[in-house]
Write a protein that holds these residues in place. Structure first.
Motif, PDB file in Angstrom:
ATOM      1  N   LEU A  28     -51.617  -3.376  -8.325  1.00 33.27           N
ATOM      2  CA  LEU A  28     -52.469  -4.505  -8.698  1.00 33.27           C
ATOM      3  C   LEU A  28     -52.912  -4.464 -10.152  1.00 33.27           C
ATOM      4  N   ALA A  29     -52.521  -3.416 -10.888  1.00 30.71           N
ATOM      5  CA  ALA A  29     -52.912  -3.324 -12.299  1.00 30.71           C
ATOM      6  C   ALA A  29     -52.364  -4.483 -13.117  1.00 30.71           C
ATOM      7  N   ALA A  30     -51.225  -5.033 -12.679  1.00 28.19           N
ATOM      8  CA  ALA A  30     -50.616  -6.139 -13.422  1.00 28.19           C
ATOM      9  C   ALA A  30     -51.187  -7.499 -13.023  1.00 28.19           C
ATOM     10  N   TYR A  31     -51.913  -7.556 -11.921  1.00 32.58           N
ATOM     11  CA  TYR A  31     -52.324  -8.853 -11.369  1.00 32.58           C
ATOM     12  C   TYR A  31     -53.252  -9.621 -12.307  1.00 32.58           C
ATOM     13  N   GLU A  32     -54.330  -8.987 -12.739  1.00 30.19           N
ATOM     14  CA  GLU A  32     -55.314  -9.697 -13.564  1.00 30.19           C
ATOM     15  C   GLU A  32     -54.749 -10.106 -14.925  1.00 30.19           C
ATOM     16  N   ASP A  38     -37.026 -11.146 -15.656  1.00 28.35           N
ATOM     17  CA  ASP A  38     -37.035 -11.229 -17.121  1.00 28.35           C
ATOM     18  C   ASP A  38     -37.594  -9.966 -17.763  1.00 28.35           C
ATOM     19  N   VAL A  39     -38.584  -9.338 -17.123  1.00 23.88           N
ATOM     20  CA  VAL A  39     -39.188  -8.098 -17.623  1.00 23.88           C
ATOM     21  C   VAL A  39     -39.442  -7.182 -16.431  1.00 23.88           C
ATOM     22  N   ILE A  40     -39.125  -5.893 -16.596  1.00 29.55           N
ATOM     23  CA  ILE A  40     -39.368  -4.902 -15.545  1.00 29.55           C
ATOM     24  C   ILE A  40     -40.654  -4.151 -15.879  1.00 29.55           C
ATOM     25  N   LEU A  41     -41.518  -4.005 -14.881  1.00 30.86           N
ATOM     26  CA  LEU A  41     -42.821  -3.371 -15.063  1.00 30.86           C
ATOM     27  C   LEU A  41     -42.880  -1.995 -14.412  1.00 30.86           C
ATOM     28  N   ASN A  42     -43.758  -1.157 -14.963  1.00 27.00           N
ATOM     29  CA  ASN A  42     -44.196   0.061 -14.293  1.00 27.00           C
ATOM     30  C   ASN A  42     -45.686   0.190 -14.576  1.00 27.00           C
ATOM     31  N   THR A  43     -46.497   0.243 -13.517  1.00 30.07           N
ATOM     32  CA  THR A  43     -47.954   0.267 -13.668  1.00 30.07           C
ATOM     33  C   THR A  43     -48.563   1.576 -13.163  1.00 30.07           C
ATOM     34  N   SER A  44     -47.760   2.616 -13.045  1.00 30.16           N
ATOM     35  CA  SER A  44     -48.192   3.863 -12.408  1.00 30.16           C
ATOM     36  C   SER A  44     -49.357   4.524 -13.130  1.00 30.16           C
ATOM     37  N   LYS A  45     -50.220   5.176 -12.318  1.00 28.75           N
ATOM     38  CA  LYS A  45     -51.273   6.026 -12.869  1.00 28.75           C
ATOM     39  C   LYS A  45     -50.698   7.373 -13.272  1.00 28.75           C
ATOM     40  N   SER A  46     -49.633   7.790 -12.610  1.00 22.22           N
ATOM     41  CA  SER A  46     -48.962   9.056 -12.885  1.00 22.22           C
ATOM     42  C   SER A  46     -47.492   8.861 -12.579  1.00 22.22           C
ATOM     43  N   VAL A  68     -38.725  -3.785 -20.842  1.00 22.78           N
ATOM     44  CA  VAL A  68     -39.675  -3.126 -19.945  1.00 22.78           C
ATOM     45  C   VAL A  68     -41.075  -3.106 -20.553  1.00 22.78           C
ATOM     46  N   LEU A  69     -42.057  -3.089 -19.659  1.00 22.21           N
ATOM     47  CA  LEU A  69     -43.470  -2.975 -20.028  1.00 22.21           C
ATOM     48  C   LEU A  69     -44.087  -1.993 -19.046  1.00 22.21           C
ATOM     49  N   ALA A  70     -44.620  -0.879 -19.559  1.00 21.82           N
ATOM     50  CA  ALA A  70     -45.044   0.209 -18.672  1.00 21.82           C
ATOM     51  C   ALA A  70     -46.368   0.805 -19.113  1.00 21.82           C
ATOM     52  N   SER A  71     -47.076   1.383 -18.155  1.00 20.63           N
ATOM     53  CA  SER A  71     -48.346   2.058 -18.437  1.00 20.63           C
ATOM     54  C   SER A  71     -48.099   3.262 -19.346  1.00 20.63           C
ATOM     55  N   ARG A  72     -49.056   3.505 -20.209  1.00 15.29           N
ATOM     56  CA  ARG A  72     -48.934   4.610 -21.173  1.00 15.29           C
ATOM     57  C   ARG A  72     -49.390   5.912 -20.502  1.00 15.29           C
ATOM     58  N   VAL A  73     -48.489   6.489 -19.694  1.00 11.27           N
ATOM     59  CA  VAL A  73     -48.760   7.749 -18.992  1.00 11.27           C
ATOM     60  C   VAL A  73     -47.571   8.668 -19.210  1.00 11.27           C
ATOM     61  N   PRO A  74     -47.777  10.006 -19.068  1.00 10.91           N
ATOM     62  CA  PRO A  74     -46.635  10.915 -19.167  1.00 10.91           C
ATOM     63  C   PRO A  74     -45.528  10.475 -18.212  1.00 10.91           C
ATOM     64  N   GLY A  75     -44.307  10.665 -18.620  1.00 11.34           N
ATOM     65  CA  GLY A  75     -43.175  10.163 -17.851  1.00 11.34           C
ATOM     66  C   GLY A  75     -42.697   8.863 -18.461  1.00 11.34           C
ATOM     67  N   ASN A  99     -54.371  -0.833 -21.421  1.00 10.12           N
ATOM     68  CA  ASN A  99     -55.416  -1.593 -20.757  1.00 10.12           C
ATOM     69  C   ASN A  99     -54.928  -3.020 -20.508  1.00 10.12           C
ATOM     70  N   GLU A 100     -55.751  -3.807 -19.824  1.00  3.92           N
ATOM     71  CA  GLU A 100     -55.334  -5.159 -19.449  1.00  3.92           C
ATOM     72  C   GLU A 100     -55.087  -6.048 -20.660  1.00  3.92           C
ATOM     73  N   ASP A 101     -55.916  -5.906 -21.686  1.00  2.00           N
ATOM     74  CA  ASP A 101     -55.736  -6.739 -22.876  1.00  2.00           C
ATOM     75  C   ASP A 101     -54.393  -6.452 -23.545  1.00  2.00           C
ATOM     76  N   GLU A 102     -54.039  -5.173 -23.666  1.00  2.93           N
ATOM     77  CA  GLU A 102     -52.775  -4.812 -24.294  1.00  2.93           C
ATOM     78  C   GLU A 102     -51.603  -5.260 -23.422  1.00  2.93           C
ATOM     79  N   PHE A 103     -51.758  -5.145 -22.103  1.00  2.18           N
ATOM     80  CA  PHE A 103     -50.721  -5.630 -21.196  1.00  2.18           C
ATOM     81  C   PHE A 103     -50.473  -7.116 -21.450  1.00  2.18           C
ATOM     82  N   ALA A 104     -51.555  -7.902 -21.416  1.00  4.53           N
ATOM     83  CA  ALA A 104     -51.425  -9.353 -21.583  1.00  4.53           C
ATOM     84  C   ALA A 104     -50.827  -9.706 -22.934  1.00  4.53           C
TER      85      ALA A 104
END
Length: 342
Positions: free
Chosen positions: A173-177, A235-243, A260-267, A283-288
């Motif tokens: 749900l990190a991508a939802y908002e 059109d774009v592949i996401l990864n929203t993982s916490k780890s 691709v657009l992915a969370s800034r986590v190791p891996g 964060n959400e602002d950077e995602f958007a």
């Protein structure tokens, strides 16, 4: 040689663990290495007894349960350590000791990134001597004839796809908002999620959110044979993982030339250089913001997708992966025979 590969329980049919283990089984079969794949909730004593080597995936979720059995049977154990092992289970007081015991017993530790290996060495210095980075390979099935319409996507829509199981670590749900905000500006935006329900509490919340709007779609668990067509349809592949250890979905999307657009986590950070071969967000602002860059600038989208595709093709080879794992198995067996012969 007989190898028992034990995966965490409740495995989805198309998840990264199944993809990883099936690829190893297929790649090593011509070398007379027979791999039996079992999840923790299906493995039986006779599987352990038959095995020359037990290879476990995930120290805490799998290895701590396997450990007393391999000790009793005096079997060598290889551990593929994951992002959650390093980032969560080895740092939390309530899980640290059991995870360390698995690491200490393992004859060899396979890791998916150099960052993960360094983190392990920082936590358990003695682990460095028996750990090795093995880059994942990519062995996608041949793309079938399914089209965007087969997945419920319409012409003119801009689809952000999250291929992930519905469980807390994947943070679906990190991508939802942020995408709700982006959709308000660009009504053609759609958010699609493909993956099994793996945590019922989270899934209830997730399902409610996805069902409450017309711009989000939940595809359920998609068969691995359909994944190339699904990735191509997005059109774009996401990864929203916490780890994250290293995401098969991101690798496969990049291999197919998808941005691709992915969370800034190791891996994810090991795979993506922000603004060079994809985008990372904190964060959400950077995602958007970065989602909008992809929508508005087709040249940038194609440039990052091409760079990501080349990056993956240069570094992630099935042949190298199989050769390295074969060598690891053979070295562990050689040490085992030497030890028993003394």
């Amino acid at each position: 040689m007989n190898v028992l590969l034990v995966l965490p329980p409740n495995q989805p049919r198309s998840g990264g663990n199944i993809t990883y283990s099936t690829r190893i089984k297929k790649g090593l079969a011509p070398h007379k290495i027979d791999i039996e794949i079992q999840s923790l909730d299906s493995v039986q004593l006779h599987h352990y007894e038959k095995a020359d080597i037990v290879h476990v995936f995930n120290a805490f979720r799998t290895g701590r349960f396997v450990l007393p059995i391999v000790k009793e049977l005096e079997k060598p154990m290889i551990l593929t350590i994951t992002g959650t092992d390093i980032n969560e289970y080895m740092t939390k007081e309530e899980t640290r000791e059991e995870t360390y015991q698995v690491v200490e017993y393992a004859s060899q530790i396979i890791q998916l990134t150099q960052t993960s290996r360094q983190q392990l060495i920082d936590l358990v210095p003695s682990g460095g001597a028996k750990s090795v980075v093995v880059n994942l390979g990519i062995d996608l099935p041949k793309r079938n004839e399914k089209t965007r319409a087969d997945f419920g996507f319409q012409d003119g829509e801009f689809v952000f796809l999250l291929p992930a199981g519905i469980r807390p670590v994947k943070n679906p749900l990190a991508a939802y908002e942020p995408l709700r905000r982006v959709h308000g500006r660009y009504p053609a935006v759609r958010f699609a999620v493909a993956g099994p329900a793996m945590d019922q509490t989270l899934f209830s919340e997730f399902e409610k959110k996805m069902d409450s709007t017309e711009w989000a779609i939940y595809l359920g668990e998609v068969d691995h044979q359909d994944m190339p067509a699904l990735l191509a349809a997005a059109d774009v592949i996401l990864n929203t993982s916490k780890s994250e250890g290293l995401s098969h979905a991101l690798l496969e999307g990049m291999f197919l030339g998808k941005p691709v657009l992915a969370s800034r986590v190791p891996g994810n950070v090991d795979l993506i250089e922000d603004g060079v071969n994809g985008f990372l967000y904190s964060n959400e602002d950077e995602f958007a913001e970065k989602a909008i860059w992809y929508i508005e600038d087709s040249q940038l989208r194609h440039q990052l997708a091409a760079a990501g595709q080349q990056w993956v093709k240069d570094r992630y080879s099935v042949q190298r992966e199989i050769e390295t794992i074969k060598k690891i198995y053979e070295e562990v067996m050689s040490r085992e025979y030497s030890f028993k012969g003394e």
